[in-house]
Design a protein around this motif. Structure first.
Motif, short mmCIF file in Angstrom:
data_model
loop_
_atom_site.label_atom_id
_atom_site.label_comp_id
_atom_site.label_asym_id
_atom_site.label_seq_id
_atom_site.Cartn_x
_atom_site.Cartn_y
_atom_site.Cartn_z
N ALA B 257 0.83 -1.21 0.00
CA ALA B 257 0.00 0.00 0.00
C ALA B 257 0.86 1.26 0.00
O ALA B 257 0.45 2.31 -0.48
CB ALA B 257 -0.92 -0.01 1.22
N PHE B 258 2.09 1.11 0.57
CA PHE B 258 2.99 2.27 0.59
C PHE B 258 3.88 2.35 -0.64
O PHE B 258 4.90 3.03 -0.62
CB PHE B 258 3.84 2.23 1.87
CG PHE B 258 3.15 2.81 3.06
CD1 PHE B 258 3.27 4.17 3.34
CD2 PHE B 258 2.36 2.03 3.90
CE1 PHE B 258 2.62 4.72 4.45
CE2 PHE B 258 1.70 2.58 4.98
CZ PHE B 258 1.83 3.93 5.27
N ASP B 261 5.62 -2.27 -5.04
CA ASP B 261 4.87 -3.13 -5.96
C ASP B 261 5.29 -4.59 -5.80
O ASP B 261 6.47 -4.89 -5.77
CB ASP B 261 5.12 -2.69 -7.41
CG ASP B 261 4.14 -1.59 -7.81
OD1 ASP B 261 3.19 -1.38 -7.03
OD2 ASP B 261 4.35 -0.95 -8.86
N GLY B 262 4.31 -5.47 -5.70
CA GLY B 262 4.62 -6.90 -5.61
C GLY B 262 4.80 -7.39 -4.18
O GLY B 262 4.93 -8.59 -3.95
N ALA B 263 4.81 -6.46 -3.22
CA ALA B 263 4.97 -6.89 -1.83
C ALA B 263 3.79 -7.73 -1.37
O ALA B 263 3.94 -8.60 -0.51
CB ALA B 263 5.15 -5.68 -0.92
N ASP B 264 2.61 -7.50 -1.97
CA ASP B 264 1.46 -8.32 -1.56
C ASP B 264 1.62 -9.78 -2.01
O ASP B 264 1.12 -10.69 -1.37
CB ASP B 264 0.14 -7.71 -2.06
CG ASP B 264 0.12 -7.52 -3.56
OD1 ASP B 264 1.24 -7.51 -4.17
OD2 ASP B 264 -0.98 -7.38 -4.13
N ASN B 265 2.35 -9.97 -3.13
CA ASN B 265 2.63 -11.36 -3.54
C ASN B 265 3.51 -12.05 -2.52
O ASN B 265 3.30 -13.21 -2.17
CB ASN B 265 3.33 -11.39 -4.90
CG ASN B 265 2.41 -10.93 -6.01
OD1 ASN B 265 1.18 -11.06 -5.88
ND2 ASN B 265 2.98 -10.38 -7.07
N THR B 266 4.52 -11.32 -2.05
CA THR B 266 5.39 -11.88 -1.02
C THR B 266 4.58 -12.22 0.22
O THR B 266 4.78 -13.27 0.84
CB THR B 266 6.51 -10.87 -0.66
OG1 THR B 266 7.17 -10.49 -1.86
CG2 THR B 266 7.50 -11.47 0.31
#
Lengths: 140, 430
Positions: B257-258, B261-266
């Motif tokens: 959210a901050f 990009d792609g941190a939600d996949n992690t």
């Protein structure tokens, strides 16, 4: 010197006979089992089948771990040393699969135990064989 | 005063007392009376071991639930074990078994020491059912891996066995056995659940496996033994709290959210939800004087990114000179896919300490749970008496950078390591 020759010859004859004595597997006279194959003996003494052909649970008897008859029995029956057989039993016992045969330290007591227990099975030196026992197998 | 003594030592003292008690209670040698086969039997096993090994970073351990032994240390705890087993036969069909095992654990109590407690019912000579706490029976050393006297080595081959930290399960099994060819065939089916405490971040973390079901097929004759086993299970969702992955995953979602990009996949990769796994093990033993050869291979198949699929294997060749057996062994444990490397932080976040910590912390999670090692060992077993064996073993283990899941470590090494282990132990059964 000559007078010793017959004595030496007798000794020479006796020694190999003693070393090669067969082991017989015996059961109680009242046991209906007549004969057991090598395979059946292996299965029974290695804890794979603890029952006689008539469905009766067998009481397996063993000799002292230090005895020569026990060493020869397992060496000839399954080709394993007493230590290997013990390691094998440690595995079976501590996996809850089967317990090793009852150990009877004195070989004459093995004979007595077979006589007194209808479902008993034991092995003895053929030279120690007495009446009132039924031979169901022989290991050379 | 007693509580000031180390727990494992206390166990050894209690154990030794039990051994002595068993010595007096146990019928052991029977005389020629009419023998009642419905005995109550007490039997047991004891290993007194001294183990030296590890280096400054990596502590050697026999089970992943243990403390490690580091450079220049001798440990008597790593391999020392005591077990007492009580068998009671009620009728020719009903029996009960309880086995208590004392060894080094992250948490030791009476409850943890009950390895087995089950009731057994023989349905007919070919079919046996058990229920209660039962030894895990999927691999070759199934439920006798604590019984040093029953195997050749100083300890079960570590590349294969140390990752298997579930010795028992609560449930039921049914065993079918019948003669087949020159040997005996056995098929076992089991259902249940299992839990164990692991050492994680130096505290006791409880792992649970749910919905376990499995089977094992065994065929053996006088010379050969073949075994295949599989186990299917679900990781309990509490694994998230254990590993701390839920917090990390939440933080990654936040980072997305901050602007990462792609941190939600992690986050999805790290969070364990309904993760399941399938474990296969295949092994053989060849035993014909003077040779004793044994090998096993396992495959853990999991979709969970943190605990990756792995393959472990070993082969051991021994030569028997009467009471002395010498042996050599090769082993390897490794993941089937390469270690996950998290992408670098985007520029906008790379100066924020919290974000750096988050990334590095998650990377550490991946590193610490990764396995990649090979070992070579040589040793000798000396059967001093029909119930006592002395063993000596040298292990040389090469650990790839970050392939350290087998080891206890506070600081992960930054390069490959080669570590030697020396073990001496005395094994006794009664």
């Amino acid at each position: 010197m000559k007078r010793w020759i017959p004595f030496i010859l007798t000794l020479a004859l006796l020694v190999p006979i003693g070393a090669e004595a067969a082991i017989v597997v015996v059961v109680n006279n009242a046991n209906p089992t007549e004969k057991m194959s090598e395979r059946e003996l292996i299965d029974m003494y290695m804890g794979r089948n603890l029952y006689f052909a008539n469905g009766q649970l067998a009481l397996r008897l063993d000799h002292s771990p230090k005895s020569s008859v026990r060493r020869d029995f397992y060496r000839q029956l399954v080709g394993k040393t007493v230590a290997q057989v013990n390691a094998y039993w440690a595995r079976l016992l501590f996996t809850g699969t089967a317990a090793p045969p009852h150990v009877i330290p004195d070989k004459s007591e093995v004979i007595e135990a077979v006589k007194k227990n209808v479902n008993a099975i034991g092995y003895i030196d053929e030279a120690d064989l007495v009446e009132d026992l039924k031979v169901v197998g022989r290991i050379d | 005063m007693f509580s000031s003594i180390h727990t494992p030592l206390r166990w050894l003292i209690c154990g030794s007392c039990l051994v002595l008690m068993a010595w007096f209670i146990s019928p052991g040698l029977v005389n020629a009376q009419v023998i009642n086969d419905n005995d109550f039997k007490v039997s047991g096993f004891l290993t007194l071991g001294a183990t030296r090994g590890g280096d400054e970073f990596l502590g050697f351990r026999r089970f992943v639930s243990q403390e490690g032994v580091f450079e220049d240390e001798w440990s008597y705890k790593t391999d020392s074990v005591i077990g007492v087993q009580f068998d009671k036969k009620f009728t020719s069909n009903w029996a009960a078994t309880v086995q208590l095992v004392g060894r080094e654990r992250i948490k030791n109590s009476f409850k943890e020491s009950i390895d087995w407690a089950f009731l057994k019912y023989r349905i007919n000579p070919n079919l046996t059912a058990r229920a209660g706490r039962i030894g895990m029976s999927i691999y070759m050393l199934s439920d006798y891996r604590n019984v040093g006297f029953a195997y050749l080595w100083a300890r079960p081959p570590t590349d294969f066995y140390s990752l298997i930290a579930f010795d028992y399960y609560d449930g039921a099994d049914i065993v079918f056995n019948a003669p087949l060819g020159s040997g005996t065939f056995k098929a076992k089916f089991l259902v249940g659940s299992s839990e164990n405490k692991f050492r994680f971040n130096d505290s006791a973390a409880e792992f649970k496996l749910n919905n376990m079901f499995g089977a094992s097929l065994l065929w053996e004759n006088q010379t050969w033994r073949f075994r295949y086993g599989f186990l299917s299970f679900d990781f309990d969702d509490s694994i998230n709290q254990v590993l701390g992955t839920d917090l990390v995953a939440d933080a990654f979602e936040l980072a997305d959210a901050f602007g990462w990009d792609g941190a939600d996949n992690t986050a999805d990769d790290i969070r364990a939800e309904g993760e399941s796994a399938l474990y296969h093990a295949l092994g053989f033993v060849y035993e014909k004087l003077p040779w004793t050869i044994q090998g096993e291979i396992s495959y853990l198949d999991t979709d969970y990114d943190v605990i990756k699929s792995n393959i472990t294997r070993y082969i051991s060749v021994g030569y028997i000179f009467d009471e002395i057996t010498v042996y050599g062994m090769l082993g390897k444990g490794s993941q089937t896919s390469s270690r996950t490397k998290l992408p670098d932080l985007p520029d906008s976040l790379s100066s924020i300490p919290l974000a750096v910590q988050l990334r590095d912390g998650a990377q550490l999670l991946y590193n610490a749970s990764y396995a990649d090692q090979e070992s070579i060992a040589a040793g000798a077993r000396w059967d001093l008496r029909y119930d006592i064996a002395l063993k000596m073993q040298l292990d040389h283990i090469r650990v790839e950078e970050n392939g350290t899941v087998y080891w206890a470590s506070d600081t992960l090494p930054d390069k490959d390591r080669a570590i030697n282990i020396v073990s001496i132990n005395l094994n006794y059964i009664f």
